[in-house]
Design an enzyme around this catalytic site. Structure first.
Site, mmCIF file in Angstrom:
data_model
loop_
_atom_site.group_PDB
_atom_site.id
_atom_site.type_symbol
_atom_site.label_atom_id
_atom_site.label_comp_id
_atom_site.label_asym_id
_atom_site.label_seq_id
_atom_site.Cartn_x
_atom_site.Cartn_y
_atom_site.Cartn_z
ATOM 1 N N GLU A 176 -16.631 -14.102 -76.004
ATOM 2 C CA GLU A 176 -16.481 -15.561 -75.998
ATOM 3 C C GLU A 176 -17.179 -16.196 -77.207
ATOM 4 O O GLU A 176 -18.002 -17.112 -77.067
ATOM 5 C CB GLU A 176 -16.984 -16.162 -74.676
ATOM 6 C CG GLU A 176 -16.159 -15.689 -73.497
ATOM 7 C CD GLU A 176 -16.291 -16.533 -72.220
ATOM 8 O OE1 GLU A 176 -17.143 -17.425 -72.161
ATOM 9 O OE2 GLU A 176 -15.503 -16.283 -71.291
ATOM 10 N N GLU A 299 -11.935 -10.666 -68.455
ATOM 11 C CA GLU A 299 -12.635 -11.482 -67.447
ATOM 12 C C GLU A 299 -11.583 -12.303 -66.719
ATOM 13 O O GLU A 299 -10.839 -13.069 -67.349
ATOM 14 C CB GLU A 299 -13.672 -12.416 -68.070
ATOM 15 C CG GLU A 299 -14.921 -11.684 -68.521
ATOM 16 C CD GLU A 299 -16.046 -12.602 -68.984
ATOM 17 O OE1 GLU A 299 -16.182 -13.721 -68.430
ATOM 18 O OE2 GLU A 299 -16.782 -12.189 -69.896
HETATM 19 O O1 AHR Z 1 -18.502 -14.086 -65.825
HETATM 20 C C1 AHR Z 1 -19.369 -15.145 -66.059
HETATM 21 C C2 AHR Z 1 -19.269 -15.682 -67.476
HETATM 22 O O2 AHR Z 1 -18.008 -16.233 -67.683
HETATM 23 C C3 AHR Z 1 -19.396 -14.672 -68.586
HETATM 24 O O3 AHR Z 1 -20.713 -14.398 -68.906
HETATM 25 C C4 AHR Z 1 -18.712 -15.368 -69.729
HETATM 26 O O4 AHR Z 1 -18.165 -14.465 -70.640
HETATM 27 C C5 AHR Z 1 -17.692 -16.244 -69.050
HETATM 28 O O5 AHR Z 1 -17.736 -17.550 -69.496
#
Ligand code: AHR
Length: 495
Positions: A176, A299
């Site tokens: 990110e 994610e």
């Molecule tokens: O999964 C929680 C958070 O969500 C992670 O650390 C980040 O990559 C995303 O914004």
């Protein structure tokens, strides 16, 4: 009420392999995921193997998890791996700046993570630090883990108790970086990707699959710039998309106690994954028509308000029947895009967001999401087969989505598996299913359903939501008639 749907399965039309890695997971140094959820330390009264709790290891082994992403998340771009190797008493205590400002004692580091992967028989996927780490640190991490010859890093690894290198395939160049990983513009990150990834080397036979930080949700410009500027240098591009039931980050809503409207909205939000993949794929295909660069949804999952009374930085939420259906729908979507999507990692493994396991002291429970990963694991590595679905519409306040989600595959042994999901909160569905291109006939099934939409497992009642045998199907003139109860997931095996 029961709504009618039609499904044609063309068993002789192969749509490619469903990569096992679509069933991947993610574990971050966040809240009670690593500490308590997995790592309890060598001296813990909780039965453990080298500091990692046995109950969790056993439950994870059952899922046949193909790949596990670590150490973050946002944590990855603040993580200095050298703080987490060597004798415990020499490991630095640092502050976990992203998640609750708690002390990170670094007792779970590289050796422990790679040992966990051995214990649960999974491939490691490490996310490197671009946001606040140096190129040299990243290069040395890969050298420390994978180099066989003589070097300061390998000597250090040996001093720390590991003679042989590990094999490491998946390595992420940041996380990110458009947000918590440095607030970068895609042009800037793209150059950094080129720079950092050049130093992520292949030692001996170990070949690294390099994954660039991809877009946040619908940031199509990020994908465009990354593919144009550095697409030829990457093996994978990540995509992050979380399902919030309202679509608003400042009003995520509770994990339990929701109404039918929020139930519907959650599914409307979650099926947006399909459109996101389609549109990012279309941009990627402009630069990579042969689909050599994989899209890695590393994610995904539901993100609700934290449970009342828990640390807001720990992202601890309950997991209900609704989460089970969210998992099932997304897995079906990933299957559908198996020509581009080669990995997906649900967030997160234990005690954080859409976890498959929750723990409390020495107790552990399996969430409804766990049961979906267990029921669906038959699709891992199987050949997806063509299907044509005519689903009834699921309507709510002038909006509508498809009521049924479906996917089918054939495994190595020739068994066909059909996963079906009825999203409607109240209506059952009668699905008339025609199996073409196969002589298979014997059908068996499993179902996950519950007595209420927010049914969930608790430490006192851990079996409120568990799979059961499913038999509500019959043959009529060569057509299988399958009755799907409201809010249920069914997996059929056809031999
Ligand atoms: O999964 C929680 C958070 O969500 C992670 O650390 C980040 O990559 C995303 O914004």
């Amino acid at each position: 009420m029961s709504n009618l749907g039609k499904l044609i399965i063309n068993a002789d039309v192969n749509k490619g392999t469903i990569n096992r890695n679509l069933y991947g997971h993610f574990a971050e140094h966040l809240g009670r995921c690593i500490y308590e959820g997995i790592w309890v330390g060598h001296d813990s009264p909780i039965p453990n193997t080298e500091g990692m709790r046995n109950d969790v290891i056993e439950a994870l082994r059952v899922l046949r998890i193909p790949v596990l992403r670590w150490p973050g998340g946002c944590f990855a771009d603040a993580y200095l791996w050298k703080d987490g190797v060597g004798p415990d008493e020499q490991r630095k205590k640092v502050v976990n700046v992203h998640w609750g400002g708690v002390v990170e004692n670094n007792h779970f580091g590289t050796h422990e993570f790679l040992r966990l992967c051995e214990l649960i028989d999974t491939e490691p996927y490490i996310a490197g630090n671009v946001g606040s780490g140096t190129v040299r640190e990243m290069a040395e991490w890969v050298e420390y883990i994978t180099f066989e010859g003589e070097s300061p890093m390998t000597e250090w690894r040996k001093t720390n108790g590991r003679e042989e290198p590990w094999s490491l395939k998946y390595f992420g160049i940041g996380n990110e970086n458009w947000g918590c990983g440095g607030n970068m513009r895609p042009e800037y990150y793209s150059d950094l990707y080129r720079h950092y990834s050049s130093y992520v080397r292949n030692y001996g036979a170990n070949k690294i699959f390099k994954i660039a930080c991809g877009p946040n949700t619908a940031d199509y410009n990020w994908t465009e710039v990354l593919m144009r500027e550095s697409g030829s240098l990457m093996d994978g591009l990540s995509l992050h998309y979380y399902t919030t039931q309202t679509g608003e980050w400042n009003n995520k809503g509770p994990a339990t106690g929701f109404d039918e409207q929020l139930w519907f909205q959650t599914f409307k939000q979650t099926i947006y994954m399909d459109e996101l993949i389609e549109r990012h794929d279309a941009i990627m295909s402009k630069y990579d028509p042969q689909k050599k660069v994989a899209l890695m949804v590393d994610e995904w999952g539901t993100w609700y308000d934290v449970e009342p009374g828990t640390n807001p930085g720990f992202l601890y939420q309950q997991n209900t029947l609704r989460d089970a259906l969210v998992a099932a729908v997304n897995l079906n979507i990933f299957h559908k895009h198996n020509d581009r999507v080669q990995m997906a990692n649900i967030a997160q493994l234990v005690n954080v967001l859409q976890a498959v396991i929750l723990t409390e002291g020495n107790r552990m429970l399996l969430t409804p999401t766990y049961h979906i990963f267990d029921m669906f694991k038959v699709h891992q590595g199987a050949e997806r087969i063509d299907l044509v679905l005519e689903s009834p519409r699921y309507e709510m306040n002038g909006e509508s989505i498809e009521q049924i989600s479906a996917s089918a595959s054939v495994d190595e042994g020739g068994t066909m598996h059909i996963s079906l999901c009825n999203l409607h909160h109240a209506d059952s569905a009668e699905l008339r299913c025609e199996l073409r291109g196969t002589k298979a006939g014997a059908v068996a099934g499993k179902i996950l359903q519950a007595s209420s939409l927010d049914a969930h497992n608790t430490f006192d009642e851990p079996e409120q939501v568990t799979p059961a045998d499913f038999q509500d199907f019959r043959q009529e003139d060569g057509i299988w008639v399958i009755k799907l109860p409201a809010a249920s997931v069914v997996v059929l095996s056809v031999q």
